[in-house]
Design an enzyme around this catalytic site. Structure first.
Site, PDB file in Angstrom:
ATOM      1  N   GLU A  98       0.806  -1.224   0.000  1.00 34.66           N
ATOM      2  CA  GLU A  98       0.000   0.000   0.000  1.00 34.66           C
ATOM      3  C   GLU A  98       0.837   1.272   0.000  1.00 34.66           C
ATOM      4  O   GLU A  98       0.568   2.193  -0.790  1.00 34.66           O
ATOM      5  CB  GLU A  98      -0.988   0.002   1.177  1.00 34.66           C
ATOM      6  N   HIS A 112     -11.055  -4.618   9.329  1.00 38.68           N
ATOM      7  CA  HIS A 112     -11.634  -4.476   7.992  1.00 38.68           C
ATOM      8  C   HIS A 112     -12.995  -3.785   8.028  1.00 38.68           C
ATOM      9  O   HIS A 112     -13.830  -4.017   7.155  1.00 38.68           O
ATOM     10  CB  HIS A 112     -11.794  -5.845   7.315  1.00 38.68           C
TER      11      HIS A 112
END
Lengths: 342, 333
Positions: free
Chosen positions: B67, B136
């Site tokens: 990322e 998440h």
């Protein structure tokens, strides 16, 4: 703090410049490189003076001792090639073509500076010469450099990008993520590691396991380790790696062994606790400017008087530049909230 | 703003997002999409399924699970002539990219005195109740909204998502585009013809006179459901959707609160130091003399999002809890 190891300046890193005699063009190149190294040296000496006489706010991380790397690499680039730089970035900025007066203005926070005084020493950028900016996050520009290389490849411009960083950045994960993608996608980016041996105040032997070269080699990236004090070695290596990148052969990793004459920043004066005086003196015997001057004179490519003339001209240019910046106005207060959004 | 006619075409939020990307990829060769599993897999949510077939793997690019790397690469590409759309699968992974967004992307234009620009879009997700547990499920849009130099979009309908994403891609600044992962299947009317929606213009999703409910993203749908229930007991709720947390359409919020004299702010981010606090402050400041009650706010409960469905459902505002709060605020028992 453990005592510093591996303090020998010479012999680290291979790469010897070819011994062929220099032609006229080469002489001009050599004198240009000499002038640029002197420009950085004189600029940084003046920065030191401005800082220690309280005329410059903030921090200054001097590049003195490492000039051969910035100049040797940037002289192998075109003006539209990209670089990203570091907190120790004045040398890169000058080597990529910046003017010292506008740089001084930036360092003093003046409106005439490259960034209107909003960036300062650690964020100076010179877009017109391909300098995408100094970065005060160690290793923080690795992605940016690879992104610029990605653009060049996608847009088919033939440009390359050079990411300058110190060996301290080898502790940052972003660098390895970026190296991985650069090699996967054969991006025209050259990762130039200026190994001045100290992550701020800590010897890199205490912070880096394994070998430096092994880091990039693990990705299959072409890697070279060279003497960063000899500009002819640096320049020849850079030309090779730039050519590879332009031909689409992908990224490379260039480790330049060098030394930072001053402390981590201007205020870092008592350094004996992390590095011995003898080591500092030893490295100064391999001064990059002296090495090139000795070569030029030794090979009878030019006279000492020519070098002296260059030195004198640069010195007065730097003095004038500092004077300009000292007298230049600060930004108007209304500038404080402009340029937040494009 | 004139609203193009959808001619009754109804598509999902996910389809609207993909359509916006496809249109912009077609229009501008400097646009590219990069992220984990964005190509053949079409993202973990299948939102981009098929996009690579039209534009190829050079423009819809599968990346390593890196990322910070893909975000940094996007910043550099944006500075040098591209318009990247970086896909960060879960908003929770914002933690990994904060240096590149906060210290690099957000500041480069300012630090360079306006010489450099970062026209980049970061697409990511938010929203709980997917049974995905603590790493998440968070809604971290407040983090980006806090940082000068970044714009933040939080669409609540397929129509808004398409028009706002197209504008975000054309914007010359870093824009973080938050998609509520629970809304990808939400259906709505979306025109096929070209349209864009400016950033920083709120939309009144339902007009009302008794109370203003300012809601973002999925909380707009929650608040509209609450407004239906409120109507049944005679309370007319106005639902105002700012659509962006920055730039923020302060006037729309203030004017609505002045009209109704009561305001409730609902957002799925953590309540503590969150988006609701900022919006409530804007209203309290701008509509003070018109208010008949303190501005109330409802966010996610200040706990890590639990896995167990029974626990997770307690952490976010629902039509029932918004209904109850609005009712109380209106002085109805």
């Amino acid at each position: 703090m453990a005592k510093a190891k591996s303090t020998k300046p010479a012999g680290k890193g291979a790469g010897k410049p070819a011994g062929k005699p220099a032609g006229k063009e080469d002489v001009e190149d050599l004198l240009q490189m000499y002038e640029q190294m002197v420009r950085i040296r004189e600029f940084e000496d003046k920065v030191n003076e401005l800082y220690t006489t309280a005329k410059m706010p903030g921090l200054a991380h001097l590049y003195i001792g490492e000039e051969a790397i910035a100049v040797g690499v940037c002289e192998a680039l075109n003006s539209d090639d990209y670089i990203t730089s570091t907190h120790r970035g004045h040398g890169h900025c000058i080597a990529k073509g910046a003017a010292v007066d506008i740089m001084f203005a930036e360092l003093l926070g003046k409106a005439a500076g490259y960034c209107g005084g909003k960036g300062g020493s650690m964020h100076i950028a010179d877009q017109a010469n391909g300098n995408l900016g100094a970065n005060a996050i160690v290793g923080g520009s690795a992605g940016i450099a690879a992104g610029a290389a990605f653009s060049a490849k996608r847009l088919g411009t033939g440009q390359v990008a050079v990411c300058f960083f110190g060996e301290g950045a080898l502790g940052q994960g972003l660098l390895y993520e970026t190296m991985n993608m650069a090699q996967l996608w054969k991006l025209p980016v050259i990762f130039v590691c200026e190994n001045n041996m100290y992550n701020e105040y800590t010897h890199y032997n205490e912070t880096a396991a394994g070998t430096l070269a092994g880091r990039a080699e693990a990705f299959g990236i072409h890697t070279e380790e060279i003497d960063g004090q000899d500009i002819r070695v640096v320049n020849e290596a850079a030309k090779r790696l730039v050519e590879r990148a332009r031909k689409g052969e992908g990224p490379s990793f260039l480790i330049c062994n060098t030394y930072r004459y001053h402390g981590h920043h201007v205020g870092d004066i008592d350094r004996a606790y992390y590095r011995p005086k003898e080591e500092e003196q030893e490295w100064q015997q391999r001064d990059p400017i002296t090495i090139l001057a000795d070569w030029i004179i030794g090979q009878k490519l030019s006279d000492q008087s020519v070098l002296d003339h260059i030195q004198a001209d640069v010195k007065s240019e730097v003095a004038r530049g500092a004077e300009f910046a000292l007298n230049a106005p600060f930004p108007d207060p209304s500038e404080v909230n402009t340029n937040v959004y494009a | 703003m004139s609203t193009p006619n959808s001619n009754g075409r109804v598509i999902t939020m996910g389809q609207a997002i993909k359509e916006a990307l496809a249109e912009e990829l077609r229009r501008d060769p400097t646009v590219y999409v990069m992220g984990e599993d964005v190509a053949e897999a079409g993202t973990a949510f299948k939102v981009l399924k098929g996009l690579v077939d039209e534009f190829g793997p050079d423009r819809v690019i599968d990346s390593p699970i890196s990322e910070p790397g893909i975000t940094g690469l996007g910043v550099g590409a944006a500075m040098t002539g591209m318009r990247p759309v970086v896909d960060i699968m879960f908003g929770d992974f914002s933690t990994l990219i904060m240096d590149q967004m906060v210290n690099q992307a957000a500041k480069i234009h300012y630090m360079s005195g306006g010489k450099l620009k970062v026209p980049m879009v970061l697409r990511t997700t938010m929203g709980a109740t997917r049974r995905s547990a603590a790493q998440h499920s968070q809604s971290l849009h407040a983090w980006f909204s806090h940082v000068p130099g970044v714009k933040v979009v939080v669409p609540s309908t397929p129509y808004d998502a398409k028009g706002l994403l197209k504008t975000a891609i054309r914007d010359d600044n870093p824009v973080v585009f938050f998609e509520d992962k629970m809304m990808y299947q939400l259906k709505g009317e979306v025109p096929e013809e070209e349209y864009t929606i400016p950033l920083g213009v709120a939309d009144i999703k339902r007009e009302g006179t008794d109370i203003t409910i300012v809601a973002t993203s999925s909380m707009v749908q929650v608040s509209l459901a609450a407004a239906d229930k409120l109507a049944e007991i005679g309370i007319s709720a106005e639902v105002v959707d700012p659509r962006c947390t920055f730039p923020l359409d302060k006037d729309a919020l203030i004017n609505s609160a002045k009209k109704t004299s009561r305001a409730l702010v609902v957002d799925e981010g953590y309540e503590r130091y969150g988006v609701t606090a900022e919006l409530a402050s804007v209203i309290a400041d701008g509509a003070f003399y018109y208010l008949d009650a303190p501005v109330k706010r409802m966010g996610a409960m200040d706990v890590p999002i639990p896995f167990s469905p029974v626990l997770e459902d307690l952490t976010v505002p629902t039509p029932d809890t918004v209904f109850e709060m609005a009712k109380t605020l209106c002085g109805v028992n």
